[in-house]
Design a protein around this motif. Structure first.
Motif, PDB file in Angstrom:
ATOM      1  N   ARG A 160      42.777  37.535  42.336  1.00  0.00           N
ATOM      2  CA  ARG A 160      43.316  38.602  41.315  1.00  0.00           C
ATOM      3  C   ARG A 160      44.736  38.126  40.493  1.00  0.00           C
ATOM      4  NH1 ARG A 160      45.333  42.498  46.203  1.00  0.00           N
ATOM      5  NH2 ARG A 160      46.661  40.099  46.418  1.00  0.00           N
ATOM      6  N   GLU A 161      45.412  37.627  41.023  1.00  0.00           N
ATOM      7  CA  GLU A 161      46.925  37.567  40.008  1.00  0.00           C
ATOM      8  C   GLU A 161      45.949  37.433  38.912  1.00  0.00           C
ATOM      9  OE1 GLU A 161      49.713  38.520  40.697  1.00  0.00           O
ATOM     10  OE2 GLU A 161      47.938  39.865  42.716  1.00  0.00           O
ATOM     11  N   LEU A 162      44.991  36.490  38.565  1.00  0.00           N
ATOM     12  CA  LEU A 162      44.913  35.572  36.990  1.00  0.00           C
ATOM     13  C   LEU A 162      44.440  36.974  36.318  1.00  0.00           C
ATOM     14  CD1 LEU A 162      44.650  33.247  35.551  1.00  0.00           C
ATOM     15  CD2 LEU A 162      42.759  32.955  36.488  1.00  0.00           C
ATOM     16  N   VAL A 167      44.521  24.985  45.926  1.00  0.00           N
ATOM     17  CA  VAL A 167      43.143  24.783  46.265  1.00  0.00           C
ATOM     18  C   VAL A 167      43.393  26.563  45.696  1.00  0.00           C
ATOM     19  CG1 VAL A 167      42.023  26.741  48.111  1.00  0.00           C
ATOM     20  CG2 VAL A 167      42.525  24.258  48.631  1.00  0.00           C
ATOM     21  N   VAL A 168      42.695  27.178  44.859  1.00  0.00           N
ATOM     22  CA  VAL A 168      42.031  28.311  43.691  1.00  0.00           C
ATOM     23  C   VAL A 168      41.034  29.795  44.622  1.00  0.00           C
ATOM     24  CG1 VAL A 168      42.158  29.817  42.082  1.00  0.00           C
ATOM     25  CG2 VAL A 168      42.279  26.379  42.284  1.00  0.00           C
ATOM     26  N   ASP A 169      42.684  30.033  45.438  1.00  0.00           N
ATOM     27  CA  ASP A 169      41.509  31.365  46.154  1.00  0.00           C
ATOM     28  C   ASP A 169      41.055  32.976  45.467  1.00  0.00           C
ATOM     29  OD1 ASP A 169      44.113  32.726  46.803  1.00  0.00           O
ATOM     30  OD2 ASP A 169      43.612  31.676  48.362  1.00  0.00           O
ATOM     31  N   MET A 170      40.623  33.589  46.692  1.00  0.00           N
ATOM     32  CA  MET A 170      39.945  35.780  45.326  1.00  0.00           C
ATOM     33  C   MET A 170      41.819  35.812  45.325  1.00  0.00           C
ATOM     34  SD  MET A 170      37.168  35.385  45.282  1.00  0.00           S
ATOM     35  CE  MET A 170      37.001  37.084  44.998  1.00  0.00           C
ATOM     36  N   VAL A 171      42.793  35.678  46.449  1.00  0.00           N
ATOM     37  CA  VAL A 171      43.994  36.039  45.456  1.00  0.00           C
ATOM     38  C   VAL A 171      44.892  35.997  44.535  1.00  0.00           C
ATOM     39  CG1 VAL A 171      46.133  36.908  46.668  1.00  0.00           C
ATOM     40  CG2 VAL A 171      44.239  36.555  48.454  1.00  0.00           C
ATOM     41  N   GLN A 172      44.437  34.372  44.444  1.00  0.00           N
ATOM     42  CA  GLN A 172      44.847  33.934  43.416  1.00  0.00           C
ATOM     43  C   GLN A 172      44.221  34.404  42.407  1.00  0.00           C
ATOM     44  OE1 GLN A 172      44.562  29.866  45.332  1.00  0.00           O
ATOM     45  NE2 GLN A 172      46.508  29.941  44.390  1.00  0.00           N
ATOM     46  N   ALA A 213      44.615  48.302  37.986  1.00  0.00           N
ATOM     47  CA  ALA A 213      45.071  47.472  36.991  1.00  0.00           C
ATOM     48  C   ALA A 213      45.823  46.292  38.129  1.00  0.00           C
ATOM     49  CB  ALA A 213      46.893  48.260  36.556  1.00  0.00           C
ATOM     50  N   ASN A 214      46.263  46.659  39.348  1.00  0.00           N
ATOM     51  CA  ASN A 214      46.634  45.927  40.763  1.00  0.00           C
ATOM     52  C   ASN A 214      46.084  45.274  41.199  1.00  0.00           C
ATOM     53  OD1 ASN A 214      49.268  47.123  40.161  1.00  0.00           O
ATOM     54  ND2 ASN A 214      48.608  48.829  41.907  1.00  0.00           N
ATOM     55  N   GLU A 215      44.654  46.082  40.604  1.00  0.00           N
ATOM     56  CA  GLU A 215      43.590  44.731  41.494  1.00  0.00           C
ATOM     57  C   GLU A 215      42.584  43.747  39.861  1.00  0.00           C
ATOM     58  OE1 GLU A 215      42.093  44.009  43.531  1.00  0.00           O
ATOM     59  OE2 GLU A 215      43.373  45.199  45.422  1.00  0.00           O
ATOM     60  N   GLY A 216      43.637  43.683  38.807  1.00  0.00           N
ATOM     61  CA  GLY A 216      43.884  43.141  37.532  1.00  0.00           C
ATOM     62  C   GLY A 216      41.796  44.073  36.792  1.00  0.00           C
ATOM     63  N   PHE A 217      41.715  45.093  36.665  1.00  0.00           N
ATOM     64  CA  PHE A 217      40.727  45.255  35.489  1.00  0.00           C
ATOM     65  C   PHE A 217      41.742  46.437  35.056  1.00  0.00           C
ATOM     66  CE2 PHE A 217      38.165  43.681  39.413  1.00  0.00           C
ATOM     67  CZ  PHE A 217      37.310  43.413  38.908  1.00  0.00           C
ATOM     68  N   GLU A 218      40.978  46.823  33.892  1.00  0.00           N
ATOM     69  CA  GLU A 218      41.480  48.316  32.931  1.00  0.00           C
ATOM     70  C   GLU A 218      40.870  49.274  32.763  1.00  0.00           C
ATOM     71  OE1 GLU A 218      42.830  48.656  28.209  1.00  0.00           O
ATOM     72  OE2 GLU A 218      42.258  46.677  28.582  1.00  0.00           O
ATOM     73  N   THR A 252      33.827  36.035  39.620  1.00  0.00           N
ATOM     74  CA  THR A 252      35.294  35.669  39.099  1.00  0.00           C
ATOM     75  C   THR A 252      35.098  35.005  37.729  1.00  0.00           C
ATOM     76  OG1 THR A 252      36.511  36.492  40.848  1.00  0.00           O
ATOM     77  CG2 THR A 252      37.653  35.765  39.505  1.00  0.00           C
ATOM     78  N   ARG A 253      34.696  33.954  37.791  1.00  0.00           N
ATOM     79  CA  ARG A 253      34.860  33.060  36.808  1.00  0.00           C
ATOM     80  C   ARG A 253      33.692  33.214  35.581  1.00  0.00           C
ATOM     81  NH1 ARG A 253      31.274  27.427  37.153  1.00  0.00           N
ATOM     82  NH2 ARG A 253      29.837  28.746  38.262  1.00  0.00           N
ATOM     83  N   GLY A 254      32.707  34.165  35.912  1.00  0.00           N
ATOM     84  CA  GLY A 254      32.043  34.963  34.965  1.00  0.00           C
ATOM     85  C   GLY A 254      33.485  35.871  34.337  1.00  0.00           C
TER      86      GLY A 254
END
Length: 307
Positions: free
Chosen positions: A285-287, A278-283, A29-34, A143-145
């Motif tokens: 993950r938060e999304l 700028v939208v990066d990989m850290v953002q 979950a901390n990486e944005g996955f269930e 990530t877009r997918g």
């Protein structure tokens, strides 16, 4: 890959891995996955699961205990799994047999793609494999997918909530519902007409691509929030905050990812939105984490409206 990380977990004592499940779920979950384990306690149950048509496409990782009881063992389970699923990673673990023994058992069966671990190290092994998997694919394009797939699920839940709300209204309320929806559609028609006039005055390809559809997902979100504020739906009023958080925290970023063009050189790690941000990989993950939480809230809203 999806927001859901699906795992087939074969262990005859599911109660013994409750702590591991909670720990794995928290870290994912901390990486944005269930983390979504599907547990089987016997080889017969496992056989049923792996025979399902969707199994190969849906499962991301397989966990198998060595001692499955009734003289059944994990290497036999993995051998059967490999007859159907050749390329999914497997974590083979035990609280009794040493890791070197597990490796020998896998070797004797000529089983490939198998990670071996003691029960005490199971969480670290699973997270290690998980991180290896997502690092292989988790550039901004993937990530877009993931984001598009998850938000499509939420769009469907919003549509269902609107349908349920409409069906619970009396005839007068239903008429007002349709009237409000049509008002929003006509506003959009007028907006498109204005865009058409602007295009006619100053036609360009860029301006043409900025035109939009009639009853957009944002229209539906705003309408759902308005409906949840009605007295008839007071019991579901907490859903207004969910809709607001989704509109403000997700929709714009989703649209940015949906319309941006990825540069096909390596794995793109950032893009620039139409405001120059700028939208990066850290953002990202938060999304993903935000979408994960809001998806759960939308599911709870939908469940409550279905009762």
């Amino acid at each position: 890959m999806r927001l859901d990380f699906n795992v087939l977990w074969v262990d005859d004592q599911p109660a013994s891995v409750v702590h591991q499940i909670k720990s794995i779920a928290l870290q994912m979950a901390n990486e944005g996955f269930e983390f979504k384990p599907r547990q089987c306690t016997t080889l017969a149950q496992m056989e049923e699961v792996i025979s399902e048509d969707v199994f190969t496409d849906e499962v991301d990782l397989i966990l198998v205990d060595w001692d499955l009881g009734n003289n059944e063992h994990g290497e036999d389970a993995i051998e059967r799994i490999r007859q159907i699923v050749q390329y999914k990673d497997v974590v083979f673990y035990s609280g009794q047999a040493a890791v070197v023994e597990l490796r020998q058992k896998a070797y004797e069966k000529q089983l490939e793609g198998v990670y071996c671990a003691g029960r005490a190290d199971l969480v670290d092994e699973v997270i290690g494999v998980f991180e290896s998997l997502i690092k292989k694919v988790l550039d901004l394009d993937h990530t877009r997918g993931i984001v598009m797939g998850a938000t499509s699920d939420i769009d469907h839940m919003v549509n269902t909530c609107l349908t349920l709300a409409h069906n619970k209204l009396n005839d007068t309320g239903k008429a007002k519902f349709i009237e409000e929806a049509m008002r929003r559609v006509m506003e959009q028609v007028e907006n498109i007409a204005r865009q058409g006039e602007k295009l006619k005055a100053a036609p360009s390809v860029e301006a043409l691509f900025n035109t939009h559809m009639l009853f957009t997902s944002d229209h539906r979100l705003r309408m759902l929030a308005s409906i949840l504020g009605m007295d008839e739906f007071e019991a579901h009023a907490t859903g207004i905050a969910t809709v607001k958080a989704y509109r403000e925290g997700v929709v714009r970023e989703r649209n940015t990812l949906g319309h941006v063009v990825m540069v096909p050189q390596g794995k793109p790690n950032s893009v620039i939105d139409d405001a120059g941000k700028v939208v990066d990989m850290v953002q990202m993950r938060e999304l993903r984490k935000l979408i994960l939480n809001l998806r759960a809230d939308f599911r709870a809203l939908l469940d409550s409206m279905q009762t």
